[in-house]
Design a protein around this motif. Sequence first.
Motif, PDB file in Angstrom:
ATOM      1  N   UNK A 229       6.400   4.948  -7.116  1.00 20.83           N
ATOM      2  CA  UNK A 229       5.903   6.187  -7.725  1.00 20.83           C
ATOM      3  C   UNK A 229       5.495   7.201  -6.654  1.00 20.83           C
ATOM      4  N   UNK A 230       4.763   6.718  -5.657  1.00 19.21           N
ATOM      5  CA  UNK A 230       4.305   7.609  -4.587  1.00 19.21           C
ATOM      6  C   UNK A 230       5.482   8.120  -3.775  1.00 19.21           C
ATOM      7  N   UNK A 231       6.447   7.256  -3.493  1.00 18.30           N
ATOM      8  CA  UNK A 231       7.621   7.688  -2.738  1.00 18.30           C
ATOM      9  C   UNK A 231       8.381   8.782  -3.489  1.00 18.30           C
ATOM     10  N   UNK A 232       8.574   8.587  -4.785  1.00 20.29           N
ATOM     11  CA  UNK A 232       9.326   9.570  -5.560  1.00 20.29           C
ATOM     12  C   UNK A 232       8.561  10.878  -5.734  1.00 20.29           C
ATOM     13  N   UNK A 233       7.239  10.788  -5.751  1.00 21.27           N
ATOM     14  CA  UNK A 233       6.425  11.983  -6.003  1.00 21.27           C
ATOM     15  C   UNK A 233       6.095  12.757  -4.734  1.00 21.27           C
ATOM     16  N   UNK A 234       5.916  12.045  -3.607  1.00 16.24           N
ATOM     17  CA  UNK A 234       5.351  12.705  -2.443  1.00 16.24           C
ATOM     18  C   UNK A 234       6.231  12.675  -1.199  1.00 16.24           C
TER      19      UNK A 234
ATOM     20  N   UNK B 189       9.994  -4.714 -15.426  1.00 16.67           N
ATOM     21  CA  UNK B 189       8.739  -4.900 -16.156  1.00 16.67           C
ATOM     22  C   UNK B 189       7.832  -3.672 -16.109  1.00 16.67           C
ATOM     23  N   UNK B 190       8.171  -2.691 -15.302  1.00 20.19           N
ATOM     24  CA  UNK B 190       7.367  -1.476 -15.243  1.00 20.19           C
ATOM     25  C   UNK B 190       7.530  -0.672 -16.540  1.00 20.19           C
ATOM     26  N   UNK B 191       6.452  -0.026 -16.959  1.00 16.01           N
ATOM     27  CA  UNK B 191       6.511   0.786 -18.183  1.00 16.01           C
ATOM     28  C   UNK B 191       7.494   1.941 -18.033  1.00 16.01           C
ATOM     29  N   UNK B 192       7.507   2.542 -16.846  1.00 13.54           N
ATOM     30  CA  UNK B 192       8.367   3.690 -16.620  1.00 13.54           C
ATOM     31  C   UNK B 192       8.759   3.727 -15.152  1.00 13.54           C
ATOM     32  N   UNK B 193      10.043   3.855 -14.898  1.00 15.66           N
ATOM     33  CA  UNK B 193      10.536   3.968 -13.530  1.00 15.66           C
ATOM     34  C   UNK B 193      10.696   5.440 -13.163  1.00 15.66           C
ATOM     35  N   UNK B 194      10.316   5.822 -11.935  1.00 17.31           N
ATOM     36  CA  UNK B 194      10.427   7.225 -11.547  1.00 17.31           C
ATOM     37  C   UNK B 194      11.811   7.621 -11.039  1.00 17.31           C
ATOM     38  N   UNK B 195      12.718   6.655 -10.919  1.00 20.77           N
ATOM     39  CA  UNK B 195      14.059   6.928 -10.397  1.00 20.77           C
ATOM     40  C   UNK B 195      15.012   5.844 -10.905  1.00 20.77           C
ATOM     41  N   UNK B 196      16.305   6.002 -10.704  1.00 24.55           N
ATOM     42  CA  UNK B 196      17.246   4.954 -11.109  1.00 24.55           C
ATOM     43  C   UNK B 196      17.119   3.708 -10.221  1.00 24.55           C
TER      44      UNK B 196
ATOM     45  N   UNK C  11       0.853  -1.188   0.000  1.00 27.90           N
ATOM     46  CA  UNK C  11       0.000   0.000   0.000  1.00 27.90           C
ATOM     47  C   UNK C  11       0.887   1.236   0.000  1.00 27.90           C
ATOM     48  N   UNK C  12       0.871   2.014  -1.079  1.00 27.28           N
ATOM     49  CA  UNK C  12       1.784   3.163  -1.170  1.00 27.28           C
ATOM     50  C   UNK C  12       1.688   4.117   0.013  1.00 27.28           C
ATOM     51  N   UNK C  13       0.490   4.377   0.502  1.00 28.05           N
ATOM     52  CA  UNK C  13       0.333   5.305   1.621  1.00 28.05           C
ATOM     53  C   UNK C  13       1.013   4.775   2.877  1.00 28.05           C
ATOM     54  N   UNK C  14       0.866   3.500   3.128  1.00 30.59           N
ATOM     55  CA  UNK C  14       1.501   2.886   4.306  1.00 30.59           C
ATOM     56  C   UNK C  14       3.020   2.967   4.199  1.00 30.59           C
ATOM     57  N   UNK C  15       3.527   2.677   3.018  1.00 29.82           N
ATOM     58  CA  UNK C  15       4.976   2.742   2.796  1.00 29.82           C
ATOM     59  C   UNK C  15       5.483   4.175   2.969  1.00 29.82           C
ATOM     60  N   UNK C  16       4.756   5.134   2.400  1.00 24.88           N
ATOM     61  CA  UNK C  16       5.156   6.531   2.509  1.00 24.88           C
ATOM     62  C   UNK C  16       5.195   6.978   3.966  1.00 24.88           C
ATOM     63  N   UNK C  17       4.165   6.602   4.727  1.00 22.80           N
ATOM     64  CA  UNK C  17       4.137   6.973   6.147  1.00 22.80           C
ATOM     65  C   UNK C  17       5.328   6.394   6.890  1.00 22.80           C
ATOM     66  N   UNK C  18       5.665   5.141   6.573  1.00 21.43           N
ATOM     67  CA  UNK C  18       6.801   4.498   7.239  1.00 21.43           C
ATOM     68  C   UNK C  18       8.105   5.214   6.911  1.00 21.43           C
ATOM     69  N   UNK C  19       8.342   5.482   5.635  1.00 24.15           N
ATOM     70  CA  UNK C  19       9.586   6.126   5.218  1.00 24.15           C
ATOM     71  C   UNK C  19       9.683   7.540   5.802  1.00 24.15           C
ATOM     72  N   UNK C  20       8.571   8.271   5.806  1.00 18.58           N
ATOM     73  CA  UNK C  20       8.565   9.609   6.402  1.00 18.58           C
ATOM     74  C   UNK C  20       8.913   9.562   7.891  1.00 18.58           C
ATOM     75  N   UNK C  21       8.420   8.539   8.575  1.00 15.21           N
ATOM     76  CA  UNK C  21       8.654   8.452  10.021  1.00 15.21           C
ATOM     77  C   UNK C  21      10.115   8.211  10.350  1.00 15.21           C
TER      78      UNK C  21
END
Length: 373
Positions: A116-121, A142-149, A85-95
């Motif tokens: 994507x959410x981590x790189x954007x938000x 396999x992703x169409x586009x990666x947001x980072x290296x 869940x991107x939101x859960x991951x983002x909250x964890x990384x922010x903490x």
Amino acid sequence: MEQFERARLDSYFNRVAAQFMSEETPESFLITHLLPERPSFVKAVDTVSNLRAVLPKPKSIDATARREVERFTQCDELSRELFSTPETCLDYVESRAGGQSLVLLDVGGYFAPALDVLCDRFSGRVLGVVEDTENGHKRYAERDKLPCPVVSVARSPLKDPEDFLVGQSVVFSTEALMRDQGDILNGRHALVIGFGKLGSSIARLLHAKAVRVTVYDIDPVRRAQALSQGFTVARDRESALKGAGLVLCATGAVSLQGDDFSGLRNGAYVATVTSSEDELDLDGLPNIYSRTPTGDHVTRYQTTGHYFYLLNDGNAVNFIHGASVGPFIFLVQAEILAGIRMLTRGDLGPGMHEASANDRAGIAATWLNYFNR
């Protein structure tokens, strides 16, 4: 590990860390198998980055190693749910690392769903990912586009020795568990599903032990490779399953669906090289099967007229015996440190990347100086 061996290992990683230090030091998260020798590598990661947390793979945690790591950094619980869940991951990384420049050190593509959410938000900046495994490499590639290296070490020539020896350790652990049941490899017909680096290693060692080996792979190129090496190549998986007394799964992409288990030969053993959720659809197994432990790490699945044995609950069977591949693992871990420096420089565009030949040669030369004795 003896004290002198640990001292040599620490010295090796100190030398490698010095080789790949950057002018700026990023923050990092590290997903890893926390095996007995792993603290030396974790300390090196903490040297070339500010290690915010180690997330040990839950089925490969050595208690002593965890206590040692917890003396200098945080250990958090790892789960697919944390990152699915991107939101859960983002909250964890922010903490843990809000507002910082961040490198994600991955084993199996855990960060991929939320990238994507981590790189954007994320309030800081995600410099990129270093991925260690073939399964994870595929999830990112396999992703169409990666947001980072994404720096992958999964297909590095420095990983070839590890992959070969992992295959050998899988066969060792499988045979050990079968012997505990009063069975042996000799005389059984084995099916190896997946003929990549691990599967081919498994097939070759089984053949050397006088086991009849059939290979199945969805890739026709790999099927041709297996045939050229003298293995029987199955035209379809279903018919191959019916004749196999041992099935070794080495794809990382669900080798056996729920309905496939009913096609197993009576008394067949099933073992895998990775986690059960990646390799086996056990949730799809019909409920008519009862489950009975028949020994340490062996479960008999049985219904009227049919039974088979699952080793280590479908998880990587070699971790039962420590999954050791000797000092060759330190080659790959050094390349992960090189990947951190590559991302810290900030000159890589979004997409898949590898370490340079010069970096790999330098790592190999340092490794040989310490371990070719």
